[in-house]
Design a protein around this motif. Structure first.
Motif, PDB file in Angstrom:
ATOM      1  N   TRP A   1      27.087 -23.289  34.238  1.00  0.00           N
ATOM      2  CA  TRP A   1      26.553 -22.547  35.527  1.00  0.00           C
ATOM      3  C   TRP A   1      25.821 -21.421  34.611  1.00  0.00           C
ATOM      4  CZ3 TRP A   1      26.371 -17.149  36.281  1.00  0.00           C
ATOM      5  CH2 TRP A   1      25.765 -16.838  37.272  1.00  0.00           C
ATOM      6  N   LEU A   2      26.411 -21.041  33.662  1.00  0.00           N
ATOM      7  CA  LEU A   2      25.785 -19.914  32.936  1.00  0.00           C
ATOM      8  C   LEU A   2      24.702 -20.268  32.080  1.00  0.00           C
ATOM      9  CD1 LEU A   2      26.108 -16.880  32.047  1.00  0.00           C
ATOM     10  CD2 LEU A   2      27.551 -17.804  30.170  1.00  0.00           C
ATOM     11  N   GLN A   3      24.557 -21.512  31.558  1.00  0.00           N
ATOM     12  CA  GLN A   3      23.446 -21.923  30.949  1.00  0.00           C
ATOM     13  C   GLN A   3      22.281 -22.185  31.821  1.00  0.00           C
ATOM     14  OE1 GLN A   3      24.888 -25.683  29.112  1.00  0.00           O
ATOM     15  NE2 GLN A   3      24.790 -24.579  27.092  1.00  0.00           N
ATOM     16  N   GLU A   4      22.284 -22.458  32.886  1.00  0.00           N
ATOM     17  CA  GLU A   4      21.405 -22.607  33.862  1.00  0.00           C
ATOM     18  C   GLU A   4      21.020 -21.099  34.450  1.00  0.00           C
ATOM     19  OE1 GLU A   4      21.330 -25.181  37.336  1.00  0.00           O
ATOM     20  OE2 GLU A   4      22.809 -26.560  36.284  1.00  0.00           O
ATOM     21  N   TRP A   5      21.990 -19.983  34.512  1.00  0.00           N
ATOM     22  CA  TRP A   5      21.441 -18.706  34.860  1.00  0.00           C
ATOM     23  C   TRP A   5      20.675 -18.017  34.099  1.00  0.00           C
ATOM     24  CZ3 TRP A   5      23.159 -13.857  33.433  1.00  0.00           C
ATOM     25  CH2 TRP A   5      22.855 -12.888  34.200  1.00  0.00           C
ATOM     26  N   LEU A   6      21.158 -18.381  32.706  1.00  0.00           N
ATOM     27  CA  LEU A   6      20.520 -17.558  31.494  1.00  0.00           C
ATOM     28  C   LEU A   6      18.924 -18.211  31.267  1.00  0.00           C
ATOM     29  CD1 LEU A   6      23.405 -17.804  28.991  1.00  0.00           C
ATOM     30  CD2 LEU A   6      22.665 -15.834  29.982  1.00  0.00           C
ATOM     31  N   ALA A   7      18.831 -19.322  31.838  1.00  0.00           N
ATOM     32  CA  ALA A   7      17.477 -19.646  31.669  1.00  0.00           C
ATOM     33  C   ALA A   7      16.350 -19.442  32.554  1.00  0.00           C
ATOM     34  CB  ALA A   7      17.524 -21.400  31.682  1.00  0.00           C
ATOM     35  N   ALA A   8      16.843 -18.850  33.776  1.00  0.00           N
ATOM     36  CA  ALA A   8      15.879 -18.381  34.636  1.00  0.00           C
ATOM     37  C   ALA A   8      15.490 -16.912  34.986  1.00  0.00           C
ATOM     38  CB  ALA A   8      16.682 -18.621  36.310  1.00  0.00           C
ATOM     39  N   PRO A   9      14.336 -16.612  34.846  1.00  0.00           N
ATOM     40  CA  PRO A   9      13.671 -15.302  35.184  1.00  0.00           C
ATOM     41  C   PRO A   9      14.578 -14.667  36.176  1.00  0.00           C
ATOM     42  CG  PRO A   9      11.894 -16.761  34.761  1.00  0.00           C
ATOM     43  CD  PRO A   9      13.211 -17.441  35.153  1.00  0.00           C
ATOM     44  N   LEU A  10      14.728 -13.391  35.770  1.00  0.00           N
ATOM     45  CA  LEU A  10      15.573 -12.583  36.992  1.00  0.00           C
ATOM     46  C   LEU A  10      14.986 -11.245  37.209  1.00  0.00           C
ATOM     47  CD1 LEU A  10      19.228 -12.612  35.620  1.00  0.00           C
ATOM     48  CD2 LEU A  10      18.347 -14.083  37.572  1.00  0.00           C
ATOM     49  N   PRO A  11      14.447 -11.112  38.648  1.00  0.00           N
ATOM     50  CA  PRO A  11      13.952  -9.627  38.760  1.00  0.00           C
ATOM     51  C   PRO A  11      14.754  -8.587  38.352  1.00  0.00           C
ATOM     52  CG  PRO A  11      13.908 -11.389  40.800  1.00  0.00           C
ATOM     53  CD  PRO A  11      14.904 -11.811  39.782  1.00  0.00           C
ATOM     54  N   ALA A  12      16.177  -8.608  38.157  1.00  0.00           N
ATOM     55  CA  ALA A  12      16.707  -7.576  37.752  1.00  0.00           C
ATOM     56  C   ALA A  12      16.470  -7.043  36.371  1.00  0.00           C
ATOM     57  CB  ALA A  12      18.405  -7.847  38.211  1.00  0.00           C
ATOM     58  N   LEU A  13      15.959  -8.115  35.433  1.00  0.00           N
ATOM     59  CA  LEU A  13      15.647  -7.977  33.958  1.00  0.00           C
ATOM     60  C   LEU A  13      14.304  -7.558  34.163  1.00  0.00           C
ATOM     61  CD1 LEU A  13      18.325 -10.271  32.561  1.00  0.00           C
ATOM     62  CD2 LEU A  13      18.573  -7.879  32.907  1.00  0.00           C
TER      63      LEU A  13
ATOM     64  N   ARG B   1      13.906 -13.691  31.105  1.00  0.00           N
ATOM     65  CA  ARG B   1      15.224 -14.680  31.351  1.00  0.00           C
ATOM     66  C   ARG B   1      16.284 -13.916  30.583  1.00  0.00           C
ATOM     67  NH1 ARG B   1      14.020 -19.858  28.737  1.00  0.00           N
ATOM     68  NH2 ARG B   1      13.914 -18.525  26.754  1.00  0.00           N
ATOM     69  N   PRO B   2      17.511 -14.092  30.960  1.00  0.00           N
ATOM     70  CA  PRO B   2      18.699 -13.611  30.056  1.00  0.00           C
ATOM     71  C   PRO B   2      18.944 -13.932  28.732  1.00  0.00           C
ATOM     72  CG  PRO B   2      19.407 -14.018  32.422  1.00  0.00           C
ATOM     73  CD  PRO B   2      17.946 -14.580  32.253  1.00  0.00           C
ATOM     74  N   TRP B   3      18.426 -15.326  28.549  1.00  0.00           N
ATOM     75  CA  TRP B   3      18.506 -15.776  26.980  1.00  0.00           C
ATOM     76  C   TRP B   3      17.682 -14.873  26.170  1.00  0.00           C
ATOM     77  CZ3 TRP B   3      21.892 -18.522  24.793  1.00  0.00           C
ATOM     78  CH2 TRP B   3      22.604 -19.696  25.488  1.00  0.00           C
ATOM     79  N   ASP B   4      16.291 -14.441  27.054  1.00  0.00           N
ATOM     80  CA  ASP B   4      15.645 -13.574  26.028  1.00  0.00           C
ATOM     81  C   ASP B   4      16.035 -12.067  25.666  1.00  0.00           C
ATOM     82  OD1 ASP B   4      13.604 -15.787  25.875  1.00  0.00           O
ATOM     83  OD2 ASP B   4      12.572 -15.299  27.650  1.00  0.00           O
ATOM     84  N   VAL B   5      16.873 -11.682  26.982  1.00  0.00           N
ATOM     85  CA  VAL B   5      17.332 -10.539  26.663  1.00  0.00           C
ATOM     86  C   VAL B   5      18.536 -10.492  25.752  1.00  0.00           C
ATOM     87  CG1 VAL B   5      18.647  -8.867  28.154  1.00  0.00           C
ATOM     88  CG2 VAL B   5      16.847  -9.794  29.170  1.00  0.00           C
ATOM     89  N   LEU B   6      19.186 -11.518  25.732  1.00  0.00           N
ATOM     90  CA  LEU B   6      20.246 -11.754  24.659  1.00  0.00           C
ATOM     91  C   LEU B   6      19.767 -11.121  23.123  1.00  0.00           C
ATOM     92  CD1 LEU B   6      22.452 -14.560  26.152  1.00  0.00           C
ATOM     93  CD2 LEU B   6      22.910 -12.042  25.737  1.00  0.00           C
ATOM     94  N   GLN B   7      18.679 -11.429  22.967  1.00  0.00           N
ATOM     95  CA  GLN B   7      17.975 -11.418  21.448  1.00  0.00           C
ATOM     96  C   GLN B   7      17.667  -9.939  21.119  1.00  0.00           C
ATOM     97  OE1 GLN B   7      18.130 -14.392  19.878  1.00  0.00           O
ATOM     98  NE2 GLN B   7      18.659 -14.961  21.779  1.00  0.00           N
ATOM     99  N   GLU B   8      17.690  -9.096  22.349  1.00  0.00           N
ATOM    100  CA  GLU B   8      17.464  -7.763  21.975  1.00  0.00           C
ATOM    101  C   GLU B   8      18.806  -6.893  21.639  1.00  0.00           C
ATOM    102  OE1 GLU B   8      16.235  -6.218  25.809  1.00  0.00           O
ATOM    103  OE2 GLU B   8      14.287  -7.762  25.696  1.00  0.00           O
ATOM    104  N   PRO B   9      18.659  -5.768  20.877  1.00  0.00           N
ATOM    105  CA  PRO B   9      19.978  -5.309  20.238  1.00  0.00           C
ATOM    106  C   PRO B   9      20.916  -4.854  21.334  1.00  0.00           C
ATOM    107  CG  PRO B   9      17.802  -3.999  19.475  1.00  0.00           C
ATOM    108  CD  PRO B   9      17.579  -4.947  20.512  1.00  0.00           C
ATOM    109  N   GLU B  10      20.684  -4.353  22.483  1.00  0.00           N
ATOM    110  CA  GLU B  10      21.522  -4.399  23.472  1.00  0.00           C
ATOM    111  C   GLU B  10      21.723  -5.197  24.804  1.00  0.00           C
ATOM    112  OE1 GLU B  10      23.883  -1.601  23.225  1.00  0.00           O
ATOM    113  OE2 GLU B  10      23.078  -1.377  21.251  1.00  0.00           O
ATOM    114  N   GLY B  11      21.110  -6.311  24.366  1.00  0.00           N
ATOM    115  CA  GLY B  11      21.048  -7.454  25.252  1.00  0.00           C
ATOM    116  C   GLY B  11      22.297  -8.165  25.871  1.00  0.00           C
ATOM    117  N   LEU B  12      23.114  -8.050  25.122  1.00  0.00           N
ATOM    118  CA  LEU B  12      24.614  -8.841  25.606  1.00  0.00           C
ATOM    119  C   LEU B  12      25.162  -7.670  26.544  1.00  0.00           C
ATOM    120  CD1 LEU B  12      26.695 -10.650  25.539  1.00  0.00           C
ATOM    121  CD2 LEU B  12      27.789  -9.509  23.724  1.00  0.00           C
TER     122      LEU B  12
END
Length: 78
Positions: free
Chosen positions: A35-47, A51-62
């Motif tokens: 579920w998480l892999q699919e969720w991480l791959a979808a663009p989110l209005p809240a972000l 995509r959460p995968w892209d946000v994870l690459q940022e310093p405070e992404g996690l």
């Protein structure tokens, strides 16, 4: 940035999703990592439609992705 095909979500996120599902009272048959892999791959209005995968690459992404999952659990984005 695209995630590698063999990349797995950070374990801390998988554990968080599993905890959220367990608290919902119906964890049977749920695959948190899938579920998480699919969720991480979808663009989110809240972000900002990132995509959460892209946000994870940022310093405070996690921390931002964790906070987003917790907000979803609370219904903040319902």
């Amino acid at each position: 940035m695209a995630r590698p095909n063999d990349a797995h979500p950070p374990q801390v996120l998988t554990d968080l999703v599993q905890q959220i599902v367990m608290e919902s009272g119906n964890p049977e048959g749920f695959n948190a990592e899938a579920w998480l892999q699919e969720w991480l791959a979808a663009p989110l209005p809240a972000l900002g439609n990132r995509r959460p995968w892209d946000v994870l690459q940022e310093p405070e992404g996690l921390a931002l992705v964790q906070a987003t999952l917790l907000q979803i659990q609370k219904g903040s984005f319902a």
